[in-house]
Design a protein around this motif. Structure first.
Motif, PDB file in Angstrom:
ATOM      1  N   UNK A  12       0.831  -1.206   0.000  1.00 39.93           N
ATOM      2  CA  UNK A  12       0.000   0.000   0.000  1.00 39.93           C
ATOM      3  C   UNK A  12       0.863   1.253   0.000  1.00 39.93           C
ATOM      4  N   UNK A  13       0.246   2.380  -0.230  1.00 41.67           N
ATOM      5  CA  UNK A  13       0.957   3.640  -0.312  1.00 41.67           C
ATOM      6  C   UNK A  13       1.134   4.237   1.071  1.00 41.67           C
ATOM      7  N   UNK A  14       2.372   4.366   1.506  1.00 42.79           N
ATOM      8  CA  UNK A  14       2.695   4.966   2.788  1.00 42.79           C
ATOM      9  C   UNK A  14       3.810   5.966   2.570  1.00 42.79           C
ATOM     10  N   UNK A  15       3.873   7.027   3.390  1.00 38.51           N
ATOM     11  CA  UNK A  15       4.973   7.971   3.269  1.00 38.51           C
ATOM     12  C   UNK A  15       6.303   7.254   3.483  1.00 38.51           C
ATOM     13  N   UNK A  16       7.291   7.593   2.680  1.00 37.24           N
ATOM     14  CA  UNK A  16       8.604   6.951   2.808  1.00 37.24           C
ATOM     15  C   UNK A  16       9.640   7.907   3.387  1.00 37.24           C
ATOM     16  N   UNK A  17       9.274   9.179   3.502  1.00 35.79           N
ATOM     17  CA  UNK A  17      10.188  10.165   4.062  1.00 35.79           C
ATOM     18  C   UNK A  17       9.428  11.062   5.031  1.00 35.79           C
ATOM     19  N   UNK A  18      10.193  11.712   5.888  1.00 36.99           N
ATOM     20  CA  UNK A  18       9.596  12.664   6.809  1.00 36.99           C
ATOM     21  C   UNK A  18       9.020  12.020   8.058  1.00 36.99           C
ATOM     22  N   UNK A  19       8.314  12.811   8.835  1.00 38.66           N
ATOM     23  CA  UNK A  19       7.734  12.367  10.089  1.00 38.66           C
ATOM     24  C   UNK A  19       6.271  11.952   9.900  1.00 38.66           C
ATOM     25  N   UNK A  20       5.876  10.891  10.595  1.00 39.25           N
ATOM     26  CA  UNK A  20       4.491  10.426  10.578  1.00 39.25           C
ATOM     27  C   UNK A  20       4.016  10.255  12.018  1.00 39.25           C
ATOM     28  N   UNK A  21       2.723  10.161  12.204  1.00 39.06           N
ATOM     29  CA  UNK A  21       2.170   9.953  13.541  1.00 39.06           C
ATOM     30  C   UNK A  21       2.662   8.630  14.115  1.00 39.06           C
ATOM     31  N   UNK A  22       2.919   8.615  15.396  1.00 39.98           N
ATOM     32  CA  UNK A  22       3.400   7.395  16.053  1.00 39.98           C
ATOM     33  C   UNK A  22       2.247   6.530  16.568  1.00 39.98           C
ATOM     34  N   UNK A  23       0.998   6.952  16.373  1.00 40.39           N
ATOM     35  CA  UNK A  23      -0.147   6.220  16.921  1.00 40.39           C
ATOM     36  C   UNK A  23      -0.134   4.762  16.494  1.00 40.39           C
ATOM     37  N   UNK A  26       2.852   2.811  18.058  1.00 43.08           N
ATOM     38  CA  UNK A  26       2.627   2.580  19.487  1.00 43.08           C
ATOM     39  C   UNK A  26       1.647   1.426  19.698  1.00 43.08           C
ATOM     40  N   UNK A  27       0.539   1.433  18.971  1.00 44.90           N
ATOM     41  CA  UNK A  27      -0.466   0.382  19.124  1.00 44.90           C
ATOM     42  C   UNK A  27       0.068  -0.974  18.690  1.00 44.90           C
ATOM     43  N   UNK A  28       0.849  -0.984  17.630  1.00 45.08           N
ATOM     44  CA  UNK A  28       1.402  -2.260  17.150  1.00 45.08           C
ATOM     45  C   UNK A  28       2.373  -2.863  18.166  1.00 45.08           C
ATOM     46  N   UNK A 102      -5.377  -9.014  17.408  1.00 44.97           N
ATOM     47  CA  UNK A 102      -6.699  -9.415  16.940  1.00 44.97           C
ATOM     48  C   UNK A 102      -7.762  -8.356  17.219  1.00 44.97           C
ATOM     49  N   UNK A 103      -7.516  -7.497  18.195  1.00 43.53           N
ATOM     50  CA  UNK A 103      -8.505  -6.488  18.572  1.00 43.53           C
ATOM     51  C   UNK A 103      -8.525  -5.290  17.630  1.00 43.53           C
ATOM     52  N   UNK A 104      -7.508  -5.194  16.765  1.00 42.05           N
ATOM     53  CA  UNK A 104      -7.417  -4.036  15.871  1.00 42.05           C
ATOM     54  C   UNK A 104      -7.730  -4.416  14.433  1.00 42.05           C
ATOM     55  N   UNK A 105      -8.622  -3.663  13.813  1.00 44.76           N
ATOM     56  CA  UNK A 105      -8.813  -3.779  12.376  1.00 44.76           C
ATOM     57  C   UNK A 105      -7.608  -3.114  11.717  1.00 44.76           C
ATOM     58  N   UNK A 106      -7.115  -3.717  10.661  1.00 44.17           N
ATOM     59  CA  UNK A 106      -5.895  -3.216  10.030  1.00 44.17           C
ATOM     60  C   UNK A 106      -6.025  -1.775   9.552  1.00 44.17           C
ATOM     61  N   UNK A 107      -7.221  -1.387   9.141  1.00 48.81           N
ATOM     62  CA  UNK A 107      -7.424  -0.030   8.659  1.00 48.81           C
ATOM     63  C   UNK A 107      -7.639   0.967   9.795  1.00 48.81           C
ATOM     64  N   UNK A 108      -7.971   0.461  10.988  1.00 52.24           N
ATOM     65  CA  UNK A 108      -8.302   1.355  12.100  1.00 52.24           C
ATOM     66  C   UNK A 108      -7.127   1.606  13.034  1.00 52.24           C
ATOM     67  N   UNK A 109      -6.154   0.754  13.015  1.00 48.85           N
ATOM     68  CA  UNK A 109      -5.090   0.823  14.014  1.00 48.85           C
ATOM     69  C   UNK A 109      -4.297   2.131  13.945  1.00 48.85           C
ATOM     70  N   UNK A 110      -4.274   2.786  12.787  1.00 50.83           N
ATOM     71  CA  UNK A 110      -3.552   4.055  12.652  1.00 50.83           C
ATOM     72  C   UNK A 110      -4.435   5.267  12.917  1.00 50.83           C
TER      73      UNK A 110
END
Length: 217
Positions: A12-23, A26-28, A102-110
């Motif tokens: 999938x498309x994710x940022x490859x540079x710069x800063x992103x949220x740690x949410x 942290x959850x993972x 198991x408690x996190x949906x893959x799309x919701x965890x972020x």
């Protein structure tokens, strides 16, 4: 190792540079603690230092480098289907109320506003061919991460169900189903096994319209 490097590339498309949220990171990592994984094993597989892992588990900093976020994702993909042997990390997760993968949906965890599915986390997930066969037969079975991946692979390859319809049955999003399918295809290719493909499509099962028949003639 080349195989590990290929498998570590996020789908999938994710940022490859710069800063992103740690949410998400942290959850993972907290979810891996809930499974009892040693901090040292998480650090080794993610390439982060133990201090960096400890900081993220504690919920800091608020952002992290995109490359580190990708490393955490790859580590999570590798370890979220396994149970670790650390009573210390498991007990800490229980005390803090951290939930397993198991408690996190893959799309919701972020998503900072998302909440875990506590009921699913409390249930005992089942794995193996027997669990998959029972689920496919219509029994009420809580699937482990690995069993869920097997179900996705089977339904995507052998049924005409769309990714959205499969997601409804599994309680996940269509995007999560598609990413899981892409991982299965990619892993088979890297490991030199027969690559799964969609053998049944809706287009084959429906009658051609009059106009389509004319175009096909």
């Amino acid at each position: 190792m080349t195989q590990d490097a290929i498998l570590a590339v996020p789908v999938g498309l994710r940022p490859v540079k710069g800063q992103v949220s740690s949410v998400g990171a942290v959850r993972r990592l907290r979810a891996l603690y809930a499974l009892g994984h040693f901090a040292r094993d998480i650090a080794e597989r993610s390439g982060l230092s133990k201090d960096a892992v400890a900081d993220l588990v504690a919920g800091r900093p608020a952002t992290l480098d995109a490359s580190r976020d990708a490393a955490v994702r790859a580590c999570f993909d590798e370890l979220s289907m396994k149970v670790g042997g650390s009573a210390k990390t498991r007990l800490r997760a229980q005390a803090e109320g951290w939930v397993p993968p198991l408690a996190w949906d893959e799309d919701a965890i972020d998503d900072p506003a998302a909440v875990p599915q506590v009921d699913a986390a409390a249930a005992v997930p089942e794995s193996g061919e027997r669990a998959v066969a029972r689920w496919l037969a219509g029994e009420s079975v809580v699937l482990s991460q690995s069993a869920r991946a097997e179900v996705v692979g089977y339904l995507m390859e052998w049924s005409s169900l769309s990714s959205a319809e499969i997601g409804v049955r599994l309680g996940v999003s269509a995007g999560a189903v598609e990413r899981q399918w892409e991982r299965l295809v990619r892993r088979a290719r890297v490991e030199g096994r027969p690559v799964p493909w969609r053998r049944v499509s809706r287009d084959r099962n429906r009658m051609l319209k009059q106009s389509e028949m004319g175009e096909a003639a």
